[in-house]
Design an enzyme around this catalytic site. Structure first.
Site, PDB file in Angstrom:
ATOM      1  N   ASN A 380      -8.989   5.168  -2.358  1.00  0.00           N
ATOM      2  CA  ASN A 380      -8.846   3.894  -3.079  1.00  0.00           C
ATOM      3  C   ASN A 380      -9.605   2.778  -2.375  1.00  0.00           C
ATOM      4  O   ASN A 380     -10.386   3.007  -1.457  1.00  0.00           O
ATOM      5  CB  ASN A 380      -7.358   3.543  -3.207  1.00  0.00           C
ATOM      6  CG  ASN A 380      -6.741   3.229  -1.863  1.00  0.00           C
ATOM      7  OD1 ASN A 380      -7.000   3.927  -0.880  1.00  0.00           O
ATOM      8  ND2 ASN A 380      -5.942   2.194  -1.794  1.00  0.00           N
ATOM      9  N   CYS A 382      -8.646   0.612  -0.297  1.00  0.00           N
ATOM     10  CA  CYS A 382      -8.351   0.399   1.134  1.00  0.00           C
ATOM     11  C   CYS A 382      -8.281   1.721   1.886  1.00  0.00           C
ATOM     12  O   CYS A 382      -7.843   1.768   3.027  1.00  0.00           O
ATOM     13  CB  CYS A 382      -7.053  -0.369   1.307  1.00  0.00           C
ATOM     14  SG  CYS A 382      -7.037  -1.938   0.443  1.00  0.00           S
ATOM     15  N   GLU A 384      -6.386   4.392   1.853  1.00  0.00           N
ATOM     16  CA  GLU A 384      -5.171   5.060   2.341  1.00  0.00           C
ATOM     17  C   GLU A 384      -4.508   5.945   1.288  1.00  0.00           C
ATOM     18  O   GLU A 384      -3.670   6.771   1.619  1.00  0.00           O
ATOM     19  CB  GLU A 384      -4.165   4.037   2.884  1.00  0.00           C
ATOM     20  CG  GLU A 384      -3.272   3.355   1.858  1.00  0.00           C
ATOM     21  CD  GLU A 384      -3.948   2.205   1.134  1.00  0.00           C
ATOM     22  OE1 GLU A 384      -3.268   1.464   0.408  1.00  0.00           O
ATOM     23  OE2 GLU A 384      -5.170   2.035   1.281  1.00  0.00           O
TER      24      GLU A 384
END
Length: 700
Positions: A380, A382, A384
Site C-alpha cells: 500500500n 505506506c 505495511e
C-alpha cells in the site's frame, strides 16, 4: 509578525529553547498548553448548558449521525461521557493539544468555532464502536482516554459524524491488462480518493511499452502513460478539499518497463514522464537479488508475451521456478540488463527522492498464511499492508464482470508505553481487535466492487503500535541494544498471541471464519510451529522486570491456542500491521510507530510562527537514550524491525534514515542486509543534510 502579535501560547512554547542554567526549559510547554486552553480553546468553544442540549443541537444540525446514538438511552450516553470526563485528561504538550484541535475536533461549518473537546470525540467514537452496548462503550472510553489504543486518523476523525469520509483509509487495487480494466481502475481510484483513502495499484500485469495489441506490434504505451493518468486523477479527486488524494503504483522489477517506471521520479525527468504526486514501489523477488549478488546478467520481460505463452500473469508466477524457463523460451520477449546497475539506480533515486518503496516479495510470501488464495504481489501507500489479492476483469456493457479481490485495511495502534504501564496487553489487544472488527463490518464501499467483496470475505484488520522508542528511552534502554530487541520480541509475541486468540474467539461467537480459512497455515497448524517450539520470554533480567505482573504466554499456551484455533477457526484473514502513525502520534504524545525518532526537539512552522515539540518524555536524565535515527547504526535498526516482523502477519512501515555522506553502495549494503534478515518492505529512504548539524547535547 511583532512579538505582541504572536499568541502567548506560542511564545511560551518557544521559551523551551531559551536555556536556563544550561538546560532547556521543558516545563514551558506545560505553560503553553495551559495558555492555549485558557486564551484560545475555551474562548472559541461553543457553549451548551448541558449534554442533552449539545447532542440535540449536533444531531439536528447534521453534525452527528442519529442512528448509532439511537441505540442507547440518553442516561447511558451520559454515563459514557461522564466516564471520559472523570479521567480529567490533560494534554502534556502544546503540540498534542494543537494537533487534536486543529485536525480532529469537530468544528462549525465555517470552521471558526469548536464543537468537541477531546473527551467528546472519544465518547462519540466509543459509542460508535460499541454499537449499543453501554458497558463496552465505557471500556472503549477508558482504553482511549488512557491512551492505550488509538484508532487511525480516518476512523478517529469520521466515526459518528453525519458528513464524513470513510472510516477506512487504505485501499489496494489490482489492475488487469485491458483498456476497460485500466479505465475502471482509474475510476475506482478516484471514487476511493474522494472518500479520503490512499490507493495503491499493482501495474505489473500491464503490457510493456511496445508490446502488441491484437498482434499489431509496437502498439502499447506502457505503464508510464497509465501512471500519468493516475497522477492527475489523484490530484483532481480529494476529500472535499480537506485531505489531498494520494496514490501509489507498484511494479515488479522483472517488468520490461522498470527503468521507465523509475525515471518518473527522477528530479531531472522531463515533464512528459515525471509523476508529481504518485508514489512508486518496486517488487523484488529473490531471483533478482540472487542475480545481482552473483553479478550475472539479468533479463526483464514483456509480460503479455508471458501471459500468451503460459496463460498466467508474470506477477502471479514464482520467479525462482520460472525465470530460467522464460529466458530459454524464444516466444517470451525479453531485454538484457545489468542487475547491479539497476540496484545502483534504485539506490541513487532513493537518496535523491526517497522513492521507490521496496517490497521483497519472497520474504513476504515465505511466511504468508494465505498463499492458497494468492501470493502477495504488492503493498500500500505506506508499505505495511500485505495481503492476498485477485485481479478483476471488467467487460463490456452487456457482459458480466468477473470481480476479484482487492484490499482494504482499517488500522489502529497500541501505545506501547501506556499499555505497559497499565499492564494491559491482553485487554487492549482484544478491545482494539473488536473495534477494528466493527469498523470492518460497518464499511460498505459500493463503488469499488472488489474491495467490497474482499472486505466481506477476508475480514482483514491492521492493528499496529507506536511509542516504542519513547518507552525504551524512558526506561533507560538504548534503541540499538540487544535489550531493546529482547523487549520487542516478547511484547510483539504477546500482541500476536492475544490477537489470534481474540480472532478465534470471535469466530467461535459468530460461528464464522474468513473465506477459505481451511487452506491457511492457521488451519493446517503450520503457523504455530515456531511458537510451540521456541520460548519468546525475556532473556534479560531488566526486560523481565518490565513485564512483572503480566502473564507471558508460554509454549504450552501456544499449544492450547493452536488447538483452540483448530476447533473454531479464525475470523480475520489478516490481523497485524504497523503503520507510520503520523499526526495521530502527536495527539498520543508518542514517538511515531516502532521507528527511532528523527529529532529530539522538532521544529515546526505554522503561518508566521515556529513551534517546538520535544519528544514525549524527553528530559535531561534520558537525553542520550533519545538518540536520533540519523546517528544510529542502520544495521541495528534493521535488526530491531526484523525482530518485530517475525510476529507481525503483514508488514511494518520501515523508513531508512541516511546521511548525505552515504554512497549508493552503502545503501545497497543496507538493502541486502534487510533482505537477508527477512525484512518484508522498506518505506521511504530519508536523507539528512549533515552540513547543517549542530550539537544540542551540551545544553541539556
Amino acid at each position: 509578525m511583532s512579538q505582541n502579535q504572536v499568541p502567548k501560547w506560542i511564545q511560551l512554547n518557544n521559551e523551551i529553547m531559551i536555556q536556563k542554567d544550561g538546560k532547556f526549559q521543558f516545563d514551558k510547554d506545560k505553560e503553553a498548553v495551559h495558555s492555549y486552553f485558557v486564551d484560545y480553546i475555551n474562548q472559541n468553544t461553543v457553549f451548551f448548558h448541558n449534554l442533552k442540549e449539545k447532542l440535540d443541537y449536533l444531531v439536528e444540525n447534521q453534525y452527528y449521525e442519529e442512528e448509532f446514538l439511537s441505540l442507547y438511552s440518553f442516561e447511558d450516553i451520559k454515563e459514557v461521557f461522564k466516564t471520559a470526563y472523570a479521567k480529567k485528561f490533560r494534554f502534556p504538550s502544546f503540540m498534542s493539544a494543537f494537533k487534536f484541535y486543529n485536525d480532529y475536533a469537530l468544528k462549525t461549518n465555517d470552521k471558526k468555532k469548536i464543537l468537541e473537546r477531546y473527551e467528546d470525540r472519544i465518547s462519540i467514537v466509543a459509542l460508535f464502536f460499541a454499537n449499543g452496548d453501554t458497558e463496552k462503550a465505557k471500556e472503549y472510553v477508558n482504553l482511549m482516554i488512557n491512551q492505550e489504543y488509538q484508532p487511525s486518523t480516518p476512523t478517529f476523525l469520521n466515526a459518528g459524524r453525519k458528513r464524513r469520509g470513510e472510516l477506512v483509509s487504505c485501499f489496494l487495487l489490482e489492475v488487469n491488462d485491458s483498456l476497460n480494466d485500466i479505465s475502471r481502475a482509474i475510476d475506482i481510484s478516484m471514487q476511493l480518493s474522494k472518500l479520503g483513502g490512499g490507493v495503491s495499484l499493482n501495474l505489473s500485469k500491464l503490457r510493456a511499452k511496445g508490446e502488441a495489441i491484437k498482434d499489431v506490434e509496437n502498439a502499447t504505451k506502457g505503464v508510464v502513460g497509465v501512471m500519468k493518468l493516475l497522477d492527475n486523477a489523484f490530484r483532481y479527486a480529494d476529500q472535499m478539499g480537506q485531505r489531498q488524494g494520494s496514490g501509489a503504483a507498484y511494479l515488479n522489477i522483472f517488468h520490461r518497463d522498470i527503468n521507465d517506471f523509475l525515471d518518473t521520479k527522477k528530479i531531472s525527468a522531463d515533464e512528459d514522464v515525471r509523476v508529481k504526486t504518485l508514489s512508486i514501489g518496486v517488487v523484488i523477488p529473490d531471483k533478482f537479488v540472487e542475480l545481482a549478488r552473483e553479478d550475472k546478467a539479468a533479463y526483464v520481460f514483456y509480460p503479455h508475451t508471458i501471459y500468451k505463452e503460459y496463460g498466467q500473469h508474470m506477477d502471479e508466477m514464482d520467479m525462482n521456478e520460472m525465470y530460467d524457463k522464460f529466458v530459454d523460451n524464444p516466444r517470451v520477449k525479453k531485454e538484457k540488463i545489468n542487475p547491479r546497475k539497476l540496484l545502483e539506480k534504485l539506490a541513487m533515486l532513493r537518496s535523491e527522492s526517497g522513492y521507490p518503496y521496496i517490497m521483497f516479495q519472497d520474504n513476504v510470501n515465505k511466511v504468508h498464511a494465505n498463499n492458497h488464495i494468492s501470493k502477495v504481489k504488492f503493498s500500500n501507500l505506506c508499505s505495511e499492508v500485505l495481503q492476498a489479492s485477485q485481479v478483476s476483469s471488467y467487460t463490456d456493457y452487456d457482459e458480466e464482470d468477473e470481480i476479484g479481490l482487492d484490499i482494504s485495511c482499517n488500522l489502529g495502534s497500541l501505545n506501547i508505553l501506556n499499555v505497559m504501564e497499565h499492564k494491559s496487553i491482553e485487554k487492549t489487544v482484544k478491545l482494539a481487535t473488536d473495534s477494528l472488527t466493527h469498523v470492518s463490518e460497518t464499511t460498505d464501499i459500493r463503488n469499488a466492487p472488489a474491495v467490497r467483496r474482499a472486505n466481506k470475505a477476508m475480514k482483514s484488520i491492521g492493528l499496529g503500535a507506536m511509542n516504542l522508542h519513547g518507552y525504551l528511552a524512558q526506561n533507560g534502554i538504548a534503541y540499538e541494544s540487544p535489550e531493546a530487541r529482547d523487549f520487542a520480541n516478547t511484547f510483539f509475541m504477546m500482541v500476536n498471541f492475544y490477537s489470534i486468540q481474540r480472532s478465534a474467539e470471535i469466530a467461535k461467537e459468530k460461528g464464522e471464519t474468513f473465506d477459505q480459512y481451511e487452506g491457511s497455515t492457521y488451519a493446517t497448524g503450520e503457523y504455530f510451529d515456531k511458537y510451540v517450539s521456541t520460548d519468546f520470554s525475556p532473556k534479560y533480567e531488566k526486560i523481565a522486570n518490565l513485564f512483572e505482573g503480566m502473564h507471558i504466554p508460554t509454549t504450552e499456551d501456544w499449544k492450547k491456542l493452536k488447538a483452540f484455533v483448530a476447533e473454531h477457526g479464525m475470523y480475520h484473514s489478516y490481523r497485524l500491521c504497523i503503520a507510520p502513525t503520523g499526526s495521530i502520534s502527536y495527539v498520543q504524545s508518542s514517538t511515531a510507530s516502532v521507528m527511532p525518532i528523527m529529532e529530539r526537539i522538532e521544529e515546526r512552522t505554522y503561518g508566521n510562527s515556529k513551534t517546538y515539540y520535544p519528544m514525549p518524555g524527553l528530559a535531561s536524565n534520558n537525553w542520550f537514550f533519545y538518540k536520533e535515527a540519523y546517528d544510529m547504526d542502520m544495521f541495528k535498526v534493521v535488526d530491531m524491525i526484523a525482530t518485530i516482523q517475525q510476529h507481525i502477519d503483514q508488514g511494518i512501515s520501515f523508513t531508512l534514515f541516511l546521511k548525505d555522506t552515504m554512497t549508493t553502495r552503502d545503501l545497497n549494503r543496507i538493502d541486502l542486509y534487510a533482505h537477508h534478515r527477512g525484512i518484508k518492505t522498506i518505506y521511504y529512504a530519508r536523507t539528512k543534510d549533515t552540513g547543517q548539524d549542530s550539537c544540542l547535547s551540551c545544553v541539556v
